[in-house]
Motif scaffolding. Structure first.
Motif, PDB file in Angstrom:
ATOM      1  N   LEU A  74      11.749 -14.146  -0.172  1.00 31.17           N
ATOM      2  CA  LEU A  74      12.556 -13.282  -0.978  1.00 31.17           C
ATOM      3  C   LEU A  74      11.618 -12.682  -2.036  1.00 31.17           C
ATOM      4  O   LEU A  74      11.398 -11.124  -2.364  1.00 31.17           O
ATOM      5  CB  LEU A  74      13.170 -14.346  -1.269  1.00 31.17           C
ATOM      6  N   ARG A  75      10.309 -13.400  -2.867  1.00 28.77           N
ATOM      7  CA  ARG A  75       9.963 -12.548  -3.462  1.00 28.77           C
ATOM      8  C   ARG A  75       8.957 -11.742  -3.294  1.00 28.77           C
ATOM      9  O   ARG A  75       8.854 -10.144  -3.864  1.00 28.77           O
ATOM     10  CB  ARG A  75       8.799 -13.913  -4.193  1.00 28.77           C
ATOM     11  N   ILE A  76       8.095 -12.577  -1.487  1.00 27.49           N
ATOM     12  CA  ILE A  76       7.524 -11.168  -1.596  1.00 27.49           C
ATOM     13  C   ILE A  76       8.134  -9.795  -0.586  1.00 27.49           C
ATOM     14  O   ILE A  76       7.589  -8.303  -1.184  1.00 27.49           O
ATOM     15  CB  ILE A  76       6.542 -11.371  -0.296  1.00 27.49           C
ATOM     16  N   MET A  77       9.531  -9.741  -0.937  1.00 26.57           N
ATOM     17  CA  MET A  77      10.567  -8.927  -0.231  1.00 26.57           C
ATOM     18  C   MET A  77      10.550  -8.052  -0.960  1.00 26.57           C
ATOM     19  O   MET A  77      11.086  -6.367  -0.863  1.00 26.57           O
ATOM     20  CB  MET A  77      11.798  -9.826   0.476  1.00 26.57           C
ATOM     21  N   VAL A  78      10.396  -8.826  -2.927  1.00 24.67           N
ATOM     22  CA  VAL A  78      11.440  -7.737  -3.603  1.00 24.67           C
ATOM     23  C   VAL A  78       9.813  -7.039  -3.961  1.00 24.67           C
ATOM     24  O   VAL A  78      10.002  -6.087  -4.150  1.00 24.67           O
ATOM     25  CB  VAL A  78      12.387  -8.770  -4.864  1.00 24.67           C
ATOM     26  N   LEU A  83       7.051  -2.176  -5.500  1.00 26.27           N
ATOM     27  CA  LEU A  83       5.418  -1.511  -5.165  1.00 26.27           C
ATOM     28  C   LEU A  83       5.211  -0.710  -4.639  1.00 26.27           C
ATOM     29  O   LEU A  83       4.906   0.604  -5.269  1.00 26.27           O
ATOM     30  CB  LEU A  83       4.732  -2.897  -4.531  1.00 26.27           C
ATOM     31  N   SER A  84       5.852  -0.273  -3.131  1.00 29.54           N
ATOM     32  CA  SER A  84       6.550   0.590  -2.428  1.00 29.54           C
ATOM     33  C   SER A  84       6.850   1.433  -3.301  1.00 29.54           C
ATOM     34  O   SER A  84       6.390   3.090  -2.957  1.00 29.54           O
ATOM     35  CB  SER A  84       7.139   0.406  -1.074  1.00 29.54           C
ATOM     36  N   ASN A  85       8.164   1.694  -3.822  1.00 29.76           N
ATOM     37  CA  ASN A  85       9.059   2.756  -4.757  1.00 29.76           C
ATOM     38  C   ASN A  85       7.782   3.205  -5.148  1.00 29.76           C
ATOM     39  O   ASN A  85       8.019   4.343  -5.742  1.00 29.76           O
ATOM     40  CB  ASN A  85       9.879   2.361  -4.746  1.00 29.76           C
ATOM     41  N   LEU A  86       7.497   2.311  -5.985  1.00 30.21           N
ATOM     42  CA  LEU A  86       6.569   3.129  -6.843  1.00 30.21           C
ATOM     43  C   LEU A  86       5.170   4.052  -6.632  1.00 30.21           C
ATOM     44  O   LEU A  86       4.857   4.715  -7.161  1.00 30.21           O
ATOM     45  CB  LEU A  86       5.572   1.703  -8.444  1.00 30.21           C
ATOM     46  N   PHE A  87       4.685   2.999  -5.709  1.00 26.21           N
ATOM     47  CA  PHE A  87       3.603   4.150  -5.207  1.00 26.21           C
ATOM     48  C   PHE A  87       4.106   5.699  -4.425  1.00 26.21           C
ATOM     49  O   PHE A  87       3.215   6.434  -4.746  1.00 26.21           O
ATOM     50  CB  PHE A  87       2.523   3.302  -4.277  1.00 26.21           C
ATOM     51  N   LEU A  88       5.142   5.439  -3.836  1.00 22.59           N
ATOM     52  CA  LEU A  88       5.738   6.655  -3.463  1.00 22.59           C
ATOM     53  C   LEU A  88       6.193   7.425  -3.752  1.00 22.59           C
ATOM     54  O   LEU A  88       5.914   8.897  -4.456  1.00 22.59           O
ATOM     55  CB  LEU A  88       7.085   6.570  -2.388  1.00 22.59           C
ATOM     56  N   ARG A 107       1.012   2.718  -0.247  1.00 23.32           N
ATOM     57  CA  ARG A 107       2.297   2.667   0.050  1.00 23.32           C
ATOM     58  C   ARG A 107       2.032   1.580   0.742  1.00 23.32           C
ATOM     59  O   ARG A 107       3.544   0.657   0.777  1.00 23.32           O
ATOM     60  CB  ARG A 107       2.981   3.269  -0.430  1.00 23.32           C
ATOM     61  N   GLN A 108       1.724   2.352   1.757  1.00 20.81           N
ATOM     62  CA  GLN A 108       1.561   2.063   3.129  1.00 20.81           C
ATOM     63  C   GLN A 108       1.692   0.424   3.297  1.00 20.81           C
ATOM     64  O   GLN A 108       1.833  -0.567   4.326  1.00 20.81           O
ATOM     65  CB  GLN A 108       0.665   2.331   4.239  1.00 20.81           C
ATOM     66  N   SER A 109       0.432  -0.020   2.419  1.00 25.61           N
ATOM     67  CA  SER A 109      -0.047  -1.310   2.585  1.00 25.61           C
ATOM     68  C   SER A 109       1.005  -2.136   2.508  1.00 25.61           C
ATOM     69  O   SER A 109       0.458  -3.622   2.631  1.00 25.61           O
ATOM     70  CB  SER A 109      -1.434  -1.076   1.709  1.00 25.61           C
ATOM     71  N   VAL A 110       1.820  -2.214   1.622  1.00 29.64           N
ATOM     72  CA  VAL A 110       3.324  -2.982   1.424  1.00 29.64           C
ATOM     73  C   VAL A 110       4.753  -2.291   1.833  1.00 29.64           C
ATOM     74  O   VAL A 110       5.150  -3.097   1.296  1.00 29.64           O
ATOM     75  CB  VAL A 110       3.484  -3.138  -0.275  1.00 29.64           C
ATOM     76  N   SER A 111       4.668  -0.723   1.800  1.00 30.45           N
ATOM     77  CA  SER A 111       6.087  -0.816   2.921  1.00 30.45           C
ATOM     78  C   SER A 111       7.112  -1.592   3.620  1.00 30.45           C
ATOM     79  O   SER A 111       8.372  -1.474   4.159  1.00 30.45           O
ATOM     80  CB  SER A 111       6.785   0.310   2.822  1.00 30.45           C
ATOM     81  N   GLN A 112       6.113  -2.033   5.126  1.00 28.88           N
ATOM     82  CA  GLN A 112       6.755  -2.445   6.016  1.00 28.88           C
ATOM     83  C   GLN A 112       6.412  -4.177   5.942  1.00 28.88           C
ATOM     84  O   GLN A 112       6.720  -4.900   6.823  1.00 28.88           O
ATOM     85  CB  GLN A 112       6.273  -1.991   7.408  1.00 28.88           C
ATOM     86  N   MET A 113       6.104  -4.717   4.942  1.00 32.27           N
ATOM     87  CA  MET A 113       5.317  -6.000   5.183  1.00 32.27           C
ATOM     88  C   MET A 113       7.386  -6.973   5.312  1.00 32.27           C
ATOM     89  O   MET A 113       7.248  -8.296   5.519  1.00 32.27           O
ATOM     90  CB  MET A 113       5.050  -6.797   3.460  1.00 32.27           C
ATOM     91  N   ASP A 114       8.167  -6.190   4.573  1.00 29.44           N
ATOM     92  CA  ASP A 114       9.362  -7.277   4.021  1.00 29.44           C
ATOM     93  C   ASP A 114       9.832  -7.147   6.107  1.00 29.44           C
ATOM     94  O   ASP A 114      11.059  -8.300   5.797  1.00 29.44           O
ATOM     95  CB  ASP A 114      10.169  -6.572   3.875  1.00 29.44           C
ATOM     96  N   VAL A 115       9.645  -6.607   7.092  1.00 29.22           N
ATOM     97  CA  VAL A 115      10.293  -6.375   8.018  1.00 29.22           C
ATOM     98  C   VAL A 115      10.120  -7.419   9.010  1.00 29.22           C
ATOM     99  O   VAL A 115      11.381  -8.134   8.851  1.00 29.22           O
ATOM    100  CB  VAL A 115       9.535  -4.942   8.631  1.00 29.22           C
ATOM    101  N   PRO A 116       8.670  -8.378   9.425  1.00 25.23           N
ATOM    102  CA  PRO A 116       8.787  -9.739   9.770  1.00 25.23           C
ATOM    103  C   PRO A 116       9.334 -10.940   8.924  1.00 25.23           C
ATOM    104  O   PRO A 116      10.465 -11.895   9.639  1.00 25.23           O
ATOM    105  CB  PRO A 116       7.170  -9.990   9.765  1.00 25.23           C
ATOM    106  N   LEU A 117       9.694 -10.460   7.403  1.00 18.43           N
ATOM    107  CA  LEU A 117      10.277 -11.448   6.589  1.00 18.43           C
ATOM    108  C   LEU A 117      11.749 -11.595   6.604  1.00 18.43           C
ATOM    109  O   LEU A 117      13.024 -12.749   7.035  1.00 18.43           O
ATOM    110  CB  LEU A 117       9.424 -11.470   5.571  1.00 18.43           C
TER     111      LEU A 117
END
Length: 136
Positions: A74-78, A83-88, A107-117
């Motif tokens: 949950l923490r990594i998803m949030v 971070l992704s939105n801030l970088f965007l 942004r891309q380094s963190v934007s999709q990290m939530d998908v597998p999670l």
């Protein structure tokens, strides 16, 4: 299916749907057009940029479970969404192509990290609820 399970599934579905809709508004074609108009970046350079962007995204998908083991799903998803939105948001304020590119890569380094999670979260939830889903 009991009422509690239905409410939980509905709430998670709404949350993940809003996330997918918001993320879908910022497409690579829109970013390519913006880089072309703002900085005059050629198609050749944009091809290289988005190849690197997609490689970084793929690497982040592999790293996400390792980070999640340390700080939790949950923490990594949030955190990654924030971070992704801030970088965007910072991409247009960088003022130069290299600066904007740096924020895009971040942004891309963190934007999709939530998908597998989030897929793991769904699976975990459904396995946990399996007994109550099958008995109702």
């Amino acid at each position: 299916m009991n009422r509690s399970a239905v409410v939980d599934i509905r709430n998670l579905s709404v949350l993940f749907s809003m996330d997918a809709f918001g993320g879908g508004l910022v497409t690579q074609s829109l970013l390519s057009y913006w880089f072309y108009v703002r900085y005059g970046v050629s198609l050749r350079e944009l091809g290289i940029v988005f190849m690197v962007v997609n490689v970084i995204t793929a690497l982040s998908l592999m790293v996400a479970p390792l980070i999640a083991e340390r700080i939790g799903n949950l923490r990594i998803m949030v955190y990654t969404h924030i971070l992704s939105n801030l970088f965007l948001i910072l991409i247009p304020f960088a003022g130069t192509f290299p600066g904007s590119l740096a924020f895009l890569l971040l942004r891309q380094s963190v934007s999709q990290m939530d998908v597998p999670l989030d897929r793991h979260l769904w699976r975990k939830y459904l396995v946990m609820r399996r007994g109550s889903l099958l008995t109702q």
